[in-house]
Design a protein around this motif. Structure first.
Motif, PDB file in Angstrom:
ATOM      1  N   SER A 392       0.835  -1.210   0.000  1.00  0.00           N
ATOM      2  CA  SER A 392       0.000   0.000   0.000  1.00  0.00           C
ATOM      3  C   SER A 392       0.866   1.254   0.000  1.00  0.00           C
ATOM      4  O   SER A 392       0.521   2.264  -0.628  1.00  0.00           O
ATOM      5  CB  SER A 392      -0.938  -0.001   1.205  1.00  0.00           C
ATOM      6  N   VAL A 393       2.017   1.200   0.684  1.00  0.00           N
ATOM      7  CA  VAL A 393       2.968   2.318   0.646  1.00  0.00           C
ATOM      8  C   VAL A 393       3.630   2.393  -0.725  1.00  0.00           C
ATOM      9  O   VAL A 393       3.782   3.476  -1.311  1.00  0.00           O
ATOM     10  CB  VAL A 393       4.030   2.157   1.760  1.00  0.00           C
ATOM     11  N   TRP A 394       4.026   1.252  -1.235  1.00  0.00           N
ATOM     12  CA  TRP A 394       4.708   1.198  -2.539  1.00  0.00           C
ATOM     13  C   TRP A 394       3.854   1.793  -3.654  1.00  0.00           C
ATOM     14  O   TRP A 394       4.352   2.508  -4.512  1.00  0.00           O
ATOM     15  CB  TRP A 394       5.064  -0.258  -2.846  1.00  0.00           C
ATOM     16  N   ARG A 395       2.567   1.523  -3.633  1.00  0.00           N
ATOM     17  CA  ARG A 395       1.693   2.021  -4.686  1.00  0.00           C
ATOM     18  C   ARG A 395       1.651   3.555  -4.695  1.00  0.00           C
ATOM     19  O   ARG A 395       1.469   4.167  -5.747  1.00  0.00           O
ATOM     20  CB  ARG A 395       0.275   1.475  -4.522  1.00  0.00           C
ATOM     21  N   ARG A 396       1.816   4.151  -3.522  1.00  0.00           N
ATOM     22  CA  ARG A 396       1.819   5.622  -3.460  1.00  0.00           C
ATOM     23  C   ARG A 396       3.148   6.193  -3.943  1.00  0.00           C
ATOM     24  O   ARG A 396       3.198   7.323  -4.424  1.00  0.00           O
ATOM     25  CB  ARG A 396       1.555   6.097  -2.028  1.00  0.00           C
ATOM     26  N   ILE A 397       4.223   5.408  -3.828  1.00  0.00           N
ATOM     27  CA  ILE A 397       5.563   5.908  -4.155  1.00  0.00           C
ATOM     28  C   ILE A 397       5.942   5.641  -5.601  1.00  0.00           C
ATOM     29  O   ILE A 397       6.503   6.514  -6.270  1.00  0.00           O
ATOM     30  CB  ILE A 397       6.608   5.263  -3.211  1.00  0.00           C
ATOM     31  N   PHE A 398       5.616   4.460  -6.094  1.00  0.00           N
ATOM     32  CA  PHE A 398       6.071   4.076  -7.436  1.00  0.00           C
ATOM     33  C   PHE A 398       5.324   4.892  -8.484  1.00  0.00           C
ATOM     34  O   PHE A 398       4.085   4.897  -8.512  1.00  0.00           O
ATOM     35  CB  PHE A 398       5.844   2.580  -7.661  1.00  0.00           C
ATOM     36  N   PRO A 399       6.058   5.590  -9.390  1.00  0.00           N
ATOM     37  CA  PRO A 399       5.418   6.593 -10.254  1.00  0.00           C
ATOM     38  C   PRO A 399       4.882   6.060 -11.575  1.00  0.00           C
ATOM     39  O   PRO A 399       4.846   6.783 -12.560  1.00  0.00           O
ATOM     40  CB  PRO A 399       6.576   7.578 -10.509  1.00  0.00           C
ATOM     41  N   ALA A 400       4.462   4.809 -11.646  1.00  0.00           N
ATOM     42  CA  ALA A 400       3.919   4.272 -12.896  1.00  0.00           C
ATOM     43  C   ALA A 400       2.808   3.291 -12.572  1.00  0.00           C
ATOM     44  O   ALA A 400       2.726   2.744 -11.476  1.00  0.00           O
ATOM     45  CB  ALA A 400       5.015   3.590 -13.712  1.00  0.00           C
ATOM     46  N   THR A 401       1.945   3.074 -13.557  1.00  0.00           N
ATOM     47  CA  THR A 401       0.846   2.132 -13.389  1.00  0.00           C
ATOM     48  C   THR A 401       1.212   0.790 -14.010  1.00  0.00           C
ATOM     49  O   THR A 401       2.200   0.670 -14.734  1.00  0.00           O
ATOM     50  CB  THR A 401      -0.430   2.680 -14.055  1.00  0.00           C
ATOM     51  N   LYS A 402       0.402  -0.212 -13.711  1.00  0.00           N
ATOM     52  CA  LYS A 402       0.643  -1.554 -14.227  1.00  0.00           C
ATOM     53  C   LYS A 402       0.492  -1.582 -15.759  1.00  0.00           C
ATOM     54  O   LYS A 402      -0.218  -0.760 -16.340  1.00  0.00           O
ATOM     55  CB  LYS A 402      -0.353  -2.545 -13.615  1.00  0.00           C
ATOM     56  N   PRO A 403       1.160  -2.542 -16.414  1.00  0.00           N
ATOM     57  CA  PRO A 403       0.962  -2.690 -17.856  1.00  0.00           C
ATOM     58  C   PRO A 403      -0.508  -2.959 -18.174  1.00  0.00           C
ATOM     59  O   PRO A 403      -1.250  -3.527 -17.370  1.00  0.00           O
ATOM     60  CB  PRO A 403       1.831  -3.910 -18.210  1.00  0.00           C
ATOM     61  N   LEU A 404      -0.904  -2.564 -19.368  1.00  0.00           N
ATOM     62  CA  LEU A 404      -2.272  -2.787 -19.818  1.00  0.00           C
ATOM     63  C   LEU A 404      -2.436  -4.251 -20.207  1.00  0.00           C
ATOM     64  O   LEU A 404      -1.678  -4.777 -21.032  1.00  0.00           O
ATOM     65  CB  LEU A 404      -2.584  -1.880 -21.010  1.00  0.00           C
ATOM     66  N   GLU A 424      15.051   4.791  -3.153  1.00  0.00           N
ATOM     67  CA  GLU A 424      15.423   5.008  -1.755  1.00  0.00           C
ATOM     68  C   GLU A 424      14.547   4.157  -0.830  1.00  0.00           C
ATOM     69  O   GLU A 424      15.031   3.618   0.177  1.00  0.00           O
ATOM     70  CB  GLU A 424      15.277   6.491  -1.417  1.00  0.00           C
ATOM     71  N   TYR A 425      13.277   4.019  -1.184  1.00  0.00           N
ATOM     72  CA  TYR A 425      12.379   3.187  -0.381  1.00  0.00           C
ATOM     73  C   TYR A 425      12.851   1.728  -0.388  1.00  0.00           C
ATOM     74  O   TYR A 425      12.876   1.054   0.650  1.00  0.00           O
ATOM     75  CB  TYR A 425      10.952   3.285  -0.915  1.00  0.00           C
ATOM     76  N   LEU A 426      13.238   1.231  -1.556  1.00  0.00           N
ATOM     77  CA  LEU A 426      13.723  -0.145  -1.646  1.00  0.00           C
ATOM     78  C   LEU A 426      14.967  -0.346  -0.794  1.00  0.00           C
ATOM     79  O   LEU A 426      15.083  -1.350  -0.071  1.00  0.00           O
ATOM     80  CB  LEU A 426      14.034  -0.495  -3.104  1.00  0.00           C
TER      81      LEU A 426
END
Length: 649
Positions: A392-404, A424-426
């Motif tokens: 849930s934290v990662w989804r807010r940080i990672f700046p891209a959406t899943k592949p279509l 940095e989070y990783l």
């Protein structure tokens, strides 16, 4: 007497640099020599050498005079202005009190190379001084590379090209290996300016007209370009030409290791690294930095290449590499399978058949020749609670959406490698490697990286991520289990996408057996086969002569719109001697996909215009692509193409 080769290299360079700065500050030798006699002993730590004070002062005077005599001075038109030696009977200028001929004139002055001074001088001159130095015509031409490289760093590639192109305008056979740095910088400048035609013409000219050293450098550059494009036959041909041009060039050793590692021929790369180490030692290269790289390549060619390219690689990739190393050492997490409720299950695909309906596909022990379960309970693969919180934290940080859908490229991927927050989070959370969702995003991000074609990314970054995902999925879904994880559930998609990526990676790394097993597993876990794994699997079976497995696979997908299944069944039946069933299968295939036989049976046929948006089922584009992929397999079966042509005429 002091010799440069026995002094500490770093101290000696500092001494030269300090001395040159003193000379540039004044055109008068006397103040400089006085500075030298006072400062050189401290800079070179001569008191620690055990020499007497008189010898130390004498040595400082000789070194200062040698530097003065070799230094090109702006006040003298950037030419050295050597000092005349004192008369033999005057007191020695070092202050020893002895006559010159009995002191500093006894053994003669040490000699320093003006080219060595120029290298330091070019680093220290201001912009105006550089212009004056170039205008003087005294800068050694091979050192133009140093200036041009500085301008590249300052993002002035046009200026670098303007300086270096005249070096190569005349006859090339007179330019020896000293000009190789200039060649490299000029090629880099062409790349920066996107002058690829100019660069190719330059390389071709050097390959034809250059000296042996420059021919080798040009062929090495061309081989590297082919490696980047994945054209390994051309890369090997260019490497062979480089080897013929200059067999003992150390660059050939590094190129060969790179070429082999790029094709994942690591065992051969280790042996060749061992060979080159022994050869280059005999040639006197023992202390060179590249010898350490070759020694590393004997142990692990892929990691050696990462080390060799670290200065030019994206620093974020190197940080991610550190994280991957930590991640690989973590124990596997325990995912759970949550069976779907009846209301959540989709009706089974009507195309799917059952082994129970085909007893002829069982071996003597009653076991299916192809272990692709169509039974079982559909379930959702769920991460442990701690992993779900992290996601849930990662989804807010990672700046891209899943592949279509089943695509492999990120949605909204622009800028994913420009944002450092997720990296940095990783680094702060190695436990993120327990999440299939995070591993899926990282694999997608690596596909989007500008340097994704580099072999080490697949080996050192992508493959460990995929192997960890394979371990997590295998722990949750053992091969003898009764569950499968349909693509229709969003929570299952990261796992299935990672397995398909693993198949592609294994294929690229020359592991067809492992790739087939990964596809079989993917099809077992997702029997509705949203990724089209069945087509890849069918062609693998047919290429390896596993016709019964091919036939079993085709039976699971009757009336399939994929040409690989429809016509693969025909080929399998024909090779098994089932002529009547092969005719029937061919009639059915032609009814659905009539354009295939003309593209298979003709020796030559014009390529149709391909649809950039994808393959049109039943169209010429689909027929052409199947011909390109599988005609050699059909052609290898005696008589089958004549048989097909006769039945479909």
């Amino acid at each position: 007497m002091f010799h440069q080769e026995t002094a500490d290299a770093e101290r000696f360079e500092q001494f030269i640099l300090h001395a040159v700065r003193q000379i540039l500050a004044s055109p008068d030798p006397e103040p400089f020599l006085e500075w030298a006699r006072e400062s050189i002993p401290e800079i070179l730590d001569l008191p620690a050498s055990g020499l007497e004070r008189r010898e130390i002062r004498r040595l400082a005077n000789l070194l200062g005079t040698a530097v003065w005599n070799a230094t090109p001075h702006p006040a003298h038109g950037f030419r050295p202005k050597p000092l005349d030696p004192p008369p033999p009977f005057v007191p020695c200028p070092c202050g020893s009190g002895e006559r010159y001929r009995d002191c500093c004139g006894l053994d003669g002055l040490p000699e320093l190379s003006t080219a060595l001074i120029w290298e330091l001088l070019l680093d220290d001159l201001p912009e105006r001084g550089l212009k004056d130095a170039l205008a003087s015509g005294q800068v050694p031409r091979p050192l133009f590379a140093k200036l041009a490289d500085r301008w590249l760093d300052e993002d002035r590639p046009g200026r670098a090209v303007g300086l270096l192109e005249p070096l190569f305008a005349g006859p090339l056979e007179d330019l020896d290996g000293d000009y190789e740095p200039a060649f490299d910088v000029l090629c880099d400048a062409y790349d920066r300016l996107d002058h690829w035609r100019k660069k190719l013409a330059f390389l071709e000219r050097l390959c034809e007209e250059g000296s042996r050293a420059l021919k080798a450098a040009a062929w090495q550059r061309r081989s590297t370009m082919y490696i980047d494009e994945g054209d390994f036959p051309q890369a090997e041909a260019a490497f062979s030409a480089a080897l013929r041009s200059e067999p003992d060039n150390p660059g050939n050793a590094l190129l060969e290791i790179t070429l082999l590692a790029a094709q994942h021929k690591d065992h051969i790369a280790r042996e060749r690294a061992r060979f080159w180490l022994a050869r280059l030692r005999r040639l006197g290269f023992e202390g060179e930095a590249f010898m350490g790289l070759l020694a590393d390549a004997v142990r692990d060619p892929q990691e050696a290449l990462v080390t060799s390219q670290s200065d030019s690689l994206d620093p974020v990739l190197l940080l991610l590499h550190d994280w991957v190393d930590q991640a690989a050492a973590r124990p596997l997490p325990d995912y759970v399978l949550a069976p779907l409720k009846e209301s959540e299950r989709r009706p089974p695909d009507a195309q799917l058949g059952l082994f129970d309906d085909h007893p002829e596909l069982l071996d003597a022990r009653g076991e299916a020749r192809l272990r692709l379960s169509l039974h079982g309970v559909p379930a959702e693969l769920r991460a442990p609670l701690t992993v779900r919180r992290l996601e849930s934290v990662w989804r807010r940080i990672f700046p891209a959406t899943k592949p279509l859908s089943t695509q492999l490229t990120l949605g909204e991927e622009d800028g994913v490698w420009l944002a450092a927050e997720w990296v940095e989070y990783l680094l702060a959370h190695p436990e993120a490697a327990d999440s299939l969702d995070v591993l899926d995003d990282l694999a997608s991000a690596l596909y989007a990286h500008p340097e994704s074609a580099l072999p080490w990314i697949a080996h050192a970054l992508m493959r460990p991520l995929l192997e960890r995902a394979w371990g997590i999925v295998g722990r949750a879904l053992p091969k003898d289990g009764s569950h499968h994880v349909p693509w229709s559930r969003d929570a299952n998609r990261p796992a299935l996408r990672l397995l398909f990526r693993r198949y592609l990676c294994q294929l690229d790394e020359g592991e067809p057996g492992g790739a087939v097993y990964t596809l079989e597993t993917l099809l077992r876990l997702n029997p509705q086969d949203n990724h089209g794994a069945r087509a890849e699997l069918m062609n693998h079976y047919l290429r390896s002569g596993e016709d019964e497995k091919a036939l079993a696979l085709a039976s699971r997908f009757p009336d399939d719109v994929l040409v690989d299944l429809a016509y693969g069944e025909v080929l399998a039946l024909y090779r098994l001697g089932e002529q009547e069933r092969a005719r029937s299968a061919l009639r059915t295939a032609v009814t659905r996909l009539p354009r295939i036989p003309p593209y298979l049976t003709r020796k030559r046929i014009k390529q149709p215009r391909l649809n950039p948006l994808g393959v049109d089922p039943g169209g010429d584009g689909q027929a052409w692509l199947y011909r390109e992929a599988m005609r050699d397999v059909w052609e290898a079966e005696p008589g089958i193409l004549r048989w097909m042509k006769r039945l479909t005429a």
